[in-house]
Design a protein around this motif. Sequence first.
Motif, short mmCIF file in Angstrom:
data_model
loop_
_atom_site.label_atom_id
_atom_site.label_comp_id
_atom_site.label_asym_id
_atom_site.label_seq_id
_atom_site.Cartn_x
_atom_site.Cartn_y
_atom_site.Cartn_z
N GLU A 5 0.85 -1.20 0.00
CA GLU A 5 0.00 0.00 0.00
C GLU A 5 0.87 1.24 0.00
O GLU A 5 1.91 1.28 0.67
CB GLU A 5 -0.91 0.01 1.23
N PRO A 6 0.48 2.27 -0.74
CA PRO A 6 1.31 3.48 -0.76
C PRO A 6 1.35 4.18 0.59
O PRO A 6 0.38 4.10 1.37
CB PRO A 6 0.63 4.36 -1.82
N ARG A 7 2.46 4.85 0.86
CA ARG A 7 2.58 5.63 2.09
C ARG A 7 1.79 6.93 1.95
O ARG A 7 1.59 7.42 0.84
CB ARG A 7 4.06 5.94 2.36
N ARG A 8 1.38 7.48 3.07
CA ARG A 8 0.61 8.73 3.05
C ARG A 8 1.36 9.79 3.84
O ARG A 8 1.95 9.51 4.88
CB ARG A 8 -0.77 8.49 3.65
N TRP A 28 4.24 6.49 -2.76
CA TRP A 28 3.50 7.44 -1.92
C TRP A 28 2.17 7.79 -2.59
O TRP A 28 2.09 7.89 -3.82
CB TRP A 28 4.29 8.74 -1.74
N ASP A 29 1.14 7.99 -1.79
CA ASP A 29 -0.14 8.50 -2.30
C ASP A 29 -0.05 10.02 -2.29
O ASP A 29 -0.02 10.64 -1.22
CB ASP A 29 -1.28 8.02 -1.39
N MET A 30 0.03 10.63 -3.47
CA MET A 30 0.31 12.06 -3.58
C MET A 30 -0.75 12.77 -4.41
O MET A 30 -1.35 12.17 -5.30
CB MET A 30 1.69 12.27 -4.24
N PHE A 51 2.79 23.44 -2.30
CA PHE A 51 3.00 22.03 -2.62
C PHE A 51 3.31 21.22 -1.35
O PHE A 51 3.98 21.70 -0.45
CB PHE A 51 4.23 21.86 -3.54
N ASP A 52 2.86 19.97 -1.34
CA ASP A 52 3.31 18.98 -0.36
C ASP A 52 4.35 18.10 -1.04
O ASP A 52 4.05 17.39 -2.00
CB ASP A 52 2.12 18.12 0.10
N LEU A 53 5.58 18.17 -0.56
CA LEU A 53 6.68 17.40 -1.15
C LEU A 53 7.26 16.42 -0.12
O LEU A 53 8.44 16.08 -0.16
CB LEU A 53 7.78 18.35 -1.65
N SER A 54 6.41 15.97 0.78
CA SER A 54 6.88 15.14 1.90
C SER A 54 7.36 13.75 1.46
O SER A 54 7.87 12.99 2.27
CB SER A 54 5.77 14.99 2.94
N HIS A 55 7.19 13.44 0.17
CA HIS A 55 7.70 12.16 -0.34
C HIS A 55 9.21 12.19 -0.59
O HIS A 55 9.82 11.14 -0.75
CB HIS A 55 6.98 11.78 -1.63
#
Length: 372
Positions: A5-8, A28-30, A51-55
């Motif tokens: 499952e992708p990370r969140r 990642w689920d982006m 932007f969310d760039l937490s991946h």
Amino acid sequence: MSSNEPRRTALDATHRALGATMTDFAGWDMPLRYGSEREEHVAVRTRAGLFDLSHMGEITVTGPQAAALLDFALVGNIGGVKPGRARYTMICREDGGILDDLIVYRLGDTEYMVVANASNAQVVLDALTARAAGFDAEVRDDRDAYALLAVQGPQSPGILKGLTDADLDGLKYYAGLPGTVAGVPALIARTGYTGEDGFELFVKPEHAVELWQALTRAGEGVGLVPCGLSCRDTLRLEAGMPLYGNELSTALTPFDAGLGRVVKFEKEGDFVGRAALAEAAERAASEPPRVLVGLVAEGRRVPRAGYPVVAGGEVIGEVTSGAPSPTLGKPIAMAYVDPAHAAEGTKDIGVDIRGSHEPYRVVALPFYRRQK
């Protein structure tokens, strides 16, 4: 959660509440987009985007020989980076092939943060860990220690100034300083991947939502919008910035990619790939490989990665990235082409789009350069 499952990210619920179209990106689920990717793109060019760039993959290197380790492990002169500054560099294999392109921030005399692409974070972590043998330095996986938010666009300095006491005017491009933003402790970096002025904010994951909300409120009056990965790709393409897996790969050396300038042979001591890269530099000087160029469409059809570039009935290159350009109003692409067809202004070339040779002309990269 099962391993496939992708990370969140810490902002996952926020993205869903905003109606984002989500996608699996590098495990990642982006957010891909929130509404119109064209409108998000234009907002970053003319106002601001969030932007969310937490991946992205953060790896901390500390210890008395942290600089020496990074000088050995990477192709750049990392020991020469002053505290508070950052450098774009690459990590290569022994044969010179590019494992990833990186930004390295020097946080202190003996502390560095290496930021890897999400798709390569584990590869980079494993390589740095292996290369640390014999050095008095520690390599630490800090991917779970950070969320990463970015504010990009001409209005971004004004938005951030209202939320921090940090000296943003004194913060140069490719520099970072610790501070607080909306009361949240952050590493404030003046870096980005859009071709615009902007900031990347490294914070603890538990602070991500409150910081996102504070930035959203601060940007309401100047047209800031949330932005997904789709417009990030068209922004970086217009800015002529390479993407790993498209313009960069283990099959290419930095010299093949036209980025030989990041390899610093003048630094002291050996580094991984030095001999192979010296040969690649000689080859590039005497008989250049294919050259990375910009292509602008004469028509409306959009090229995609992997499409052949043709001239006179012969294949002379390959598209690495392609998309409609909201700024130019035409389809654009980056492509590796034979040197004979790489000069700016070259016409009479085409991109084979499903059997039809669509006319293109060669332009210098980047396609777009912001007015400073």
